[in-house]
Design an enzyme around this catalytic site. Sequence first.
Site, PDB file in Angstrom:
ATOM      1  N   TYR A 222     -16.437   2.658  11.328  1.00 62.28           N
ATOM      2  CA  TYR A 222     -15.236   2.610  10.950  1.00 62.28           C
ATOM      3  C   TYR A 222     -15.028   3.899   9.812  1.00 62.28           C
ATOM      4  O   TYR A 222     -13.905   4.525  10.017  1.00 62.28           O
ATOM      5  CB  TYR A 222     -14.974   1.399  10.159  1.00 62.28           C
ATOM      6  CG  TYR A 222     -13.683   1.276   9.564  1.00 62.28           C
ATOM      7  CD1 TYR A 222     -12.543   1.195   9.845  1.00 62.28           C
ATOM      8  CD2 TYR A 222     -13.585   1.478   7.935  1.00 62.28           C
ATOM      9  CE1 TYR A 222     -11.120   0.967   9.218  1.00 62.28           C
ATOM     10  CE2 TYR A 222     -12.297   1.433   7.343  1.00 62.28           C
ATOM     11  CZ  TYR A 222     -11.110   1.128   8.041  1.00 62.28           C
ATOM     12  OH  TYR A 222     -10.193   1.056   7.234  1.00 62.28           O
TER      13      TYR A 222
ATOM     14  N   ASP B 293      -7.278   5.096   4.647  1.00 59.01           N
ATOM     15  CA  ASP B 293      -8.069   4.228   3.744  1.00 59.01           C
ATOM     16  C   ASP B 293      -8.497   5.227   2.674  1.00 59.01           C
ATOM     17  O   ASP B 293      -9.175   6.270   2.879  1.00 59.01           O
ATOM     18  CB  ASP B 293      -9.380   3.619   4.692  1.00 59.01           C
ATOM     19  CG  ASP B 293      -9.951   2.436   3.965  1.00 59.01           C
ATOM     20  OD1 ASP B 293     -10.264   2.547   2.790  1.00 59.01           O
ATOM     21  OD2 ASP B 293     -10.162   1.451   4.548  1.00 59.01           O
TER      22      ASP B 293
ATOM     23  N   ARG C 146       1.636  -8.277   8.337  1.00 57.63           N
ATOM     24  CA  ARG C 146       0.990  -7.605   7.178  1.00 57.63           C
ATOM     25  C   ARG C 146       1.723  -6.376   6.910  1.00 57.63           C
ATOM     26  O   ARG C 146       2.889  -6.308   6.829  1.00 57.63           O
ATOM     27  CB  ARG C 146      -0.665  -7.416   7.679  1.00 57.63           C
ATOM     28  CG  ARG C 146      -1.356  -9.049   7.792  1.00 57.63           C
ATOM     29  CD  ARG C 146      -2.578  -8.964   8.526  1.00 57.63           C
ATOM     30  NE  ARG C 146      -3.543  -8.169   7.731  1.00 57.63           N
ATOM     31  CZ  ARG C 146      -4.419  -8.793   6.940  1.00 57.63           C
ATOM     32  NH1 ARG C 146      -4.101 -10.259   6.799  1.00 57.63           N
ATOM     33  NH2 ARG C 146      -5.163  -8.193   6.341  1.00 57.63           N
TER      34      ARG C 146
END
Length: 270
Positions: free
Chosen positions: A171, A157, A28
């Site tokens: 998370y 993120d 990935r």
Amino acid sequence: MNQKINACQTENTNNQTPVMLVTGSARRIGAAIVKAAHSQGYHVIIHCHRSEQDADNLADQLNDIRANSAKVIVADLAIVNDGAALESFIEHILKSFGQLDVLVHNASRFYPSPLGSIDRTQWDELFLTNAKAPLLLSQALLPYLKRQQGCIVSLLDIHAHDRPFSNYTVYNMAKAAHRMMVQSLALEMAPEVRVNGVAPGVNILPDPTSDQAIDETQQLDIIRSIPMQRIGTPNEIAHSVLYLVQAQYVTGEIITVDGGRSLTMAGGHL
């Protein structure tokens, strides 16, 4: 912890070719970063935990292109909890090519932790890969990165800052800690080592066979929410990582690579 070196590979302690280590890089986005760096002349160290076959295949592919240019290290990042294991891991990294110029923190666990079901295992696992291991690996590798006037790039993120996922509290917290680590270490490691981050949006979808798989309706909803009207690609993340590696006057910065999605998103669900 297990270190793998292909039979055709040998240690090169006098190597002057820049060396990049990417954690979680067998597949990935991590693999895309490794391939992009390799195409620009880097020697690469492919770290993996469970995807050993994928890592071996990637190393073989890259070594076919340029001999003795890629190596694989297999390790559970929980080694950071054991001083001797961490020291051994660092030794294996340095034995691969004799130096380290770039450290990319890509390895990450991602799964929901709905309120009411949060337990210590979730906390420990999500914080290990998304905050604790990046910090302790950065600290352990700092002397070698300083020697090369190197840099660190962290994969973050867009949800780590002001736009949390619902039901992903642990998370979200771990990635937010990682984001602050980037900014803190940029101050502490300057001027010898630069530290930056890349915050992806939807640049790759979960594996269709995983418990995080997204059905076609959800995918269409996501695409409609992105101004660029498409899912991003791992190569676009890799491009930004390589930019930060080469940007000699940039430190403490986090580049958002999300097709504009953060402009229209208020947090919540995928």
